[in-house]
Scaffold this motif. Structure first.
Motif, PDB file in Angstrom:
ATOM      1  N   GLN A  42       0.817  -1.212   0.000  1.00 57.57           N
ATOM      2  CA  GLN A  42       0.000   0.000   0.000  1.00 57.57           C
ATOM      3  C   GLN A  42       0.851   1.263   0.000  1.00 57.57           C
ATOM      4  O   GLN A  42       0.309   2.371  -0.034  1.00 57.57           O
ATOM      5  CB  GLN A  42      -0.912   0.015   1.234  1.00 57.57           C
ATOM      6  N   GLU A  43       2.184   1.117   0.041  1.00 56.28           N
ATOM      7  CA  GLU A  43       3.060   2.269   0.189  1.00 56.28           C
ATOM      8  C   GLU A  43       3.747   2.630  -1.133  1.00 56.28           C
ATOM      9  O   GLU A  43       3.952   1.776  -1.994  1.00 56.28           O
ATOM     10  CB  GLU A  43       4.117   1.991   1.261  1.00 56.28           C
ATOM     11  N   PRO A  44       4.142   3.920  -1.305  1.00 58.21           N
ATOM     12  CA  PRO A  44       4.731   4.393  -2.570  1.00 58.21           C
ATOM     13  C   PRO A  44       6.226   4.130  -2.694  1.00 58.21           C
ATOM     14  O   PRO A  44       6.993   5.017  -3.053  1.00 58.21           O
ATOM     15  CB  PRO A  44       4.431   5.899  -2.523  1.00 58.21           C
ATOM     16  N   VAL A  45       6.670   2.902  -2.387  1.00 57.96           N
ATOM     17  CA  VAL A  45       8.111   2.636  -2.432  1.00 57.96           C
ATOM     18  C   VAL A  45       8.647   2.609  -3.861  1.00 57.96           C
ATOM     19  O   VAL A  45       9.853   2.711  -4.084  1.00 57.96           O
ATOM     20  CB  VAL A  45       8.454   1.313  -1.728  1.00 57.96           C
ATOM     21  N   LEU A  46       7.767   2.452  -4.855  1.00 52.48           N
ATOM     22  CA  LEU A  46       8.224   2.394  -6.238  1.00 52.48           C
ATOM     23  C   LEU A  46       8.680   3.754  -6.746  1.00 52.48           C
ATOM     24  O   LEU A  46       9.213   3.868  -7.842  1.00 52.48           O
ATOM     25  CB  LEU A  46       7.125   1.834  -7.151  1.00 52.48           C
ATOM     26  N   THR A  47       8.464   4.795  -5.963  1.00 52.56           N
ATOM     27  CA  THR A  47       8.926   6.127  -6.343  1.00 52.56           C
ATOM     28  C   THR A  47       9.857   6.688  -5.273  1.00 52.56           C
ATOM     29  O   THR A  47       9.950   7.894  -5.103  1.00 52.56           O
ATOM     30  CB  THR A  47       7.731   7.078  -6.546  1.00 52.56           C
ATOM     31  N   SER A  48      10.556   5.808  -4.568  1.00 54.05           N
ATOM     32  CA  SER A  48      11.409   6.252  -3.470  1.00 54.05           C
ATOM     33  C   SER A  48      12.740   6.797  -3.971  1.00 54.05           C
ATOM     34  O   SER A  48      13.118   6.604  -5.130  1.00 54.05           O
ATOM     35  CB  SER A  48      11.665   5.088  -2.507  1.00 54.05           C
ATOM     36  N   ASP A  49      13.457   7.481  -3.081  1.00 57.31           N
ATOM     37  CA  ASP A  49      14.808   7.959  -3.352  1.00 57.31           C
ATOM     38  C   ASP A  49      15.806   6.903  -2.859  1.00 57.31           C
ATOM     39  O   ASP A  49      15.452   6.049  -2.040  1.00 57.31           O
ATOM     40  CB  ASP A  49      15.055   9.283  -2.620  1.00 57.31           C
ATOM     41  N   PRO A  50      17.061   6.951  -3.330  1.00 60.62           N
ATOM     42  CA  PRO A  50      18.051   5.983  -2.858  1.00 60.62           C
ATOM     43  C   PRO A  50      18.232   6.051  -1.348  1.00 60.62           C
ATOM     44  O   PRO A  50      18.237   7.125  -0.754  1.00 60.62           O
ATOM     45  CB  PRO A  50      19.328   6.404  -3.597  1.00 60.62           C
ATOM     46  N   MET A  51      18.412   4.882  -0.717  1.00 54.46           N
ATOM     47  CA  MET A  51      18.606   4.823   0.727  1.00 54.46           C
ATOM     48  C   MET A  51      19.962   5.387   1.132  1.00 54.46           C
ATOM     49  O   MET A  51      20.138   5.857   2.241  1.00 54.46           O
ATOM     50  CB  MET A  51      18.493   3.373   1.213  1.00 54.46           C
ATOM     51  N   ARG A  52      20.943   5.306   0.228  1.00 56.84           N
ATOM     52  CA  ARG A  52      22.257   5.875   0.532  1.00 56.84           C
ATOM     53  C   ARG A  52      22.894   6.356  -0.755  1.00 56.84           C
ATOM     54  O   ARG A  52      22.531   5.923  -1.843  1.00 56.84           O
ATOM     55  CB  ARG A  52      23.158   4.848   1.222  1.00 56.84           C
ATOM     56  N   ARG A  53      23.847   7.255  -0.635  1.00 56.02           N
ATOM     57  CA  ARG A  53      24.568   7.786  -1.783  1.00 56.02           C
ATOM     58  C   ARG A  53      25.956   7.166  -1.830  1.00 56.02           C
ATOM     59  O   ARG A  53      26.503   6.759  -0.805  1.00 56.02           O
ATOM     60  CB  ARG A  53      24.696   9.307  -1.663  1.00 56.02           C
ATOM     61  N   PHE A  54      26.531   7.088  -3.019  1.00 57.67           N
ATOM     62  CA  PHE A  54      27.887   6.554  -3.108  1.00 57.67           C
ATOM     63  C   PHE A  54      28.902   7.682  -3.169  1.00 57.67           C
ATOM     64  O   PHE A  54      28.583   8.821  -3.528  1.00 57.67           O
ATOM     65  CB  PHE A  54      28.051   5.606  -4.301  1.00 57.67           C
ATOM     66  N   THR A  55      30.126   7.358  -2.795  1.00 55.86           N
ATOM     67  CA  THR A  55      31.218   8.332  -2.814  1.00 55.86           C
ATOM     68  C   THR A  55      32.415   7.731  -3.544  1.00 55.86           C
ATOM     69  O   THR A  55      32.458   6.535  -3.820  1.00 55.86           O
ATOM     70  CB  THR A  55      31.636   8.706  -1.379  1.00 55.86           C
ATOM     71  N   TRP A  56      33.385   8.581  -3.868  1.00 56.42           N
ATOM     72  CA  TRP A  56      34.603   8.135  -4.544  1.00 56.42           C
ATOM     73  C   TRP A  56      35.810   8.356  -3.629  1.00 56.42           C
ATOM     74  O   TRP A  56      35.917   9.379  -2.960  1.00 56.42           O
ATOM     75  CB  TRP A  56      34.820   8.920  -5.844  1.00 56.42           C
ATOM     76  N   ARG A  57      36.707   7.384  -3.619  1.00 58.88           N
ATOM     77  CA  ARG A  57      37.969   7.513  -2.892  1.00 58.88           C
ATOM     78  C   ARG A  57      39.076   6.905  -3.754  1.00 58.88           C
ATOM     79  O   ARG A  57      38.820   5.981  -4.538  1.00 58.88           O
ATOM     80  CB  ARG A  57      37.939   6.762  -1.549  1.00 58.88           C
ATOM     81  N   ARG A  58      40.275   7.367  -3.568  1.00 58.95           N
ATOM     82  CA  ARG A  58      41.371   6.857  -4.385  1.00 58.95           C
ATOM     83  C   ARG A  58      41.649   5.376  -4.142  1.00 58.95           C
ATOM     84  O   ARG A  58      42.052   4.661  -5.049  1.00 58.95           O
ATOM     85  CB  ARG A  58      42.648   7.648  -4.103  1.00 58.95           C
ATOM     86  N   ASP A  59      41.437   4.915  -2.907  1.00 57.85           N
ATOM     87  CA  ASP A  59      41.820   3.560  -2.561  1.00 57.85           C
ATOM     88  C   ASP A  59      40.675   2.551  -2.639  1.00 57.85           C
ATOM     89  O   ASP A  59      40.845   1.399  -2.264  1.00 57.85           O
ATOM     90  CB  ASP A  59      42.423   3.529  -1.151  1.00 57.85           C
ATOM     91  N   GLN A  60      39.511   2.965  -3.107  1.00 61.55           N
ATOM     92  CA  GLN A  60      38.405   2.017  -3.142  1.00 61.55           C
ATOM     93  C   GLN A  60      38.585   1.024  -4.285  1.00 61.55           C
ATOM     94  O   GLN A  60      39.186   1.322  -5.311  1.00 61.55           O
ATOM     95  CB  GLN A  60      37.071   2.749  -3.276  1.00 61.55           C
ATOM     96  N   ARG A  61      38.059  -0.189  -4.097  1.00 58.12           N
ATOM     97  CA  ARG A  61      38.278  -1.283  -5.040  1.00 58.12           C
ATOM     98  C   ARG A  61      37.161  -1.392  -6.083  1.00 58.12           C
ATOM     99  O   ARG A  61      37.298  -2.121  -7.056  1.00 58.12           O
ATOM    100  CB  ARG A  61      38.418  -2.595  -4.277  1.00 58.12           C
ATOM    101  N   HIS A  62      36.048  -0.709  -5.869  1.00 62.41           N
ATOM    102  CA  HIS A  62      34.978  -0.738  -6.856  1.00 62.41           C
ATOM    103  C   HIS A  62      34.880   0.638  -7.515  1.00 62.41           C
ATOM    104  O   HIS A  62      35.488   1.603  -7.051  1.00 62.41           O
ATOM    105  CB  HIS A  62      33.643  -1.082  -6.192  1.00 62.41           C
ATOM    106  N   ARG A  63      34.137   0.705  -8.604  1.00 59.77           N
ATOM    107  CA  ARG A  63      34.048   1.970  -9.346  1.00 59.77           C
ATOM    108  C   ARG A  63      32.597   2.401  -9.496  1.00 59.77           C
ATOM    109  O   ARG A  63      31.883   1.936 -10.384  1.00 59.77           O
ATOM    110  CB  ARG A  63      34.685   1.824 -10.730  1.00 59.77           C
ATOM    111  N   PRO A  64      32.140   3.297  -8.617  1.00 56.18           N
ATOM    112  CA  PRO A  64      30.769   3.796  -8.733  1.00 56.18           C
ATOM    113  C   PRO A  64      30.643   4.795  -9.881  1.00 56.18           C
ATOM    114  O   PRO A  64      31.632   5.356 -10.353  1.00 56.18           O
ATOM    115  CB  PRO A  64      30.536   4.472  -7.376  1.00 56.18           C
ATOM    116  N   GLY A  65      29.418   5.006 -10.303  1.00 56.55           N
ATOM    117  CA  GLY A  65      29.194   5.967 -11.378  1.00 56.55           C
ATOM    118  C   GLY A  65      27.729   6.045 -11.735  1.00 56.55           C
ATOM    119  O   GLY A  65      26.859   5.554 -11.005  1.00 56.55           O
TER     120      GLY A  65
END
Length: 321
Positions: A42-65
């Motif tokens: 019954q809730e509008p979760v299909l139009t929700s915003d992201p629960m968290r944001r991603f960030t970039w760091r030089r030493d991180q092993r994955h590549r967000p974008g």
């Protein structure tokens, strides 16, 4: 081999009333909201915003974008290259209305403890709603299997379908990436598209079809665009190459038993409203709690090698690296 989503169910608290004990939280307009799984439909979760944001760091092993989807006309977040691949596969699969990244957090009970899990994507399509997790198969641990099983239970309770993208077929993304490179090709100054569509009748090899136009380099680009937009069909169960058989989408669907088939015809820009190409944030009506479907088998679900609606439940879709 598919990863068994049910392997983590044994530790879950699925006794009577579990849909009221498990909760789901999401974010909309900067505000947090939550409810029980029982009330989630019954809730509008299909139009929700992201629960968290991603960030970039030089030493991180994955590549967000950000990955642009022609289906929605917007960029969508991806925390890794694996997630970008899933978004690209969703865009190619067709019938996508919207995709929500990190859509909700599930709080579930297991062995007397309460745990939380945030699935990666909620994909709204014209054929239903998919809850999707992305995790390379070698990195899946027992705790992950338990989280995936919990997400699958919530999806079934809401009448959605659930998938874990864990391993791509080795050849699948080379072909998909090639077609995606021409997905936004708008112009046809040499008028090659009608020629290619006519020449493809009855089936022609990709290389022969391009050469038949007398302007092979440009024809190859237009062919890739026609394949992406589903005006032409090709069997992606094998590598996309010069000897791949190309035919009109209706014929390709007919060869696989008609109906929507693995090569459903999709008009260029189909499914978009408005001048900016944005898809409306509609909410297909999921069934009541308890009316969900069984957990699908891997062979029930479409994969990039068998394009249709969404990538498959865990598995035989994602490849190594």
């Amino acid at each position: 081999m598919p990863t068994d989503v049910d392997a983590g169910r044994s530790g879950l608290d699925l006794t009577d009333g579990w849909t009221r004990r498990w909760t789901v939280s999401w974010r909309a307009g900067g505000d947090d909201a939550s409810c029980s799984v029982h009330d989630l439909v019954q809730e509008p979760v299909l139009t929700s915003d992201p629960m968290r944001r991603f960030t970039w760091r030089r030493d991180q092993r994955h590549r967000p974008g950000l990955q642009f989807l022609t289906s929605t006309g917007r960029h969508h977040g991806a925390e890794s290259l694996k997630e970008s691949r899933v978004l690209l596969a969703l865009d190619f699969a067709g019938d996508v209305v919207d995709v929500v990244w990190q859509p909700l957090k599930i709080s579930f009970v297991t062995c007397g403890k309460r745990r939380a899990h945030t699935p990666d994507y909620l994909a709204v399509t014209r054929r239903g709603v998919w809850l999707i997790d992305v995790r390379p198969e070698p990195l899946i641990k027992e705790a992950d299997r338990e989280s995936f099983a919990a997400a699958a239970e919530v999806a079934v309770a809401c009448g959605w379908r659930y998938a874990v993208a864990a391993r791509w077929r080795e050849h699948a993304f080379a072909g998909l990436d090639a077609m995606a490179s021409r997905r936004r090709l708008r112009s046809d100054p040499l008028g090659l598209r009608p020629v290619l569509l006519a020449e493809a009748g009855g089936g022609r090899r990709f290389g022969e079809l391009a050469a038949a136009t007398g302007c092979e380099p440009v024809a190859r680009a237009q062919l890739l665009h026609l394949l992406w937009s589903r005006q032409l069909g090709v069997d992606l169960a094998g590598p996309l190459q010069d000897r791949s058989l190309v035919m009109p989408a209706k014929e390709a669907a007919g060869d696989r038993g008609g109906g929507a088939g693995p090569f459903p015809r999709r008009r260029a820009g189909a499914g978009r409203d408005g001048v900016d190409g944005r898809a409306p944030r509609t909410t297909p009506g999921p069934g009541a709690v308890g009316e969900g479907r069984r957990h699908p088998r891997a062979d029930d679900l479409p994969v990039p090698g068998q394009p249709s609606a969404v990538p498959a439940v865990v598995t035989d879709v994602v490849g190594g690296g």
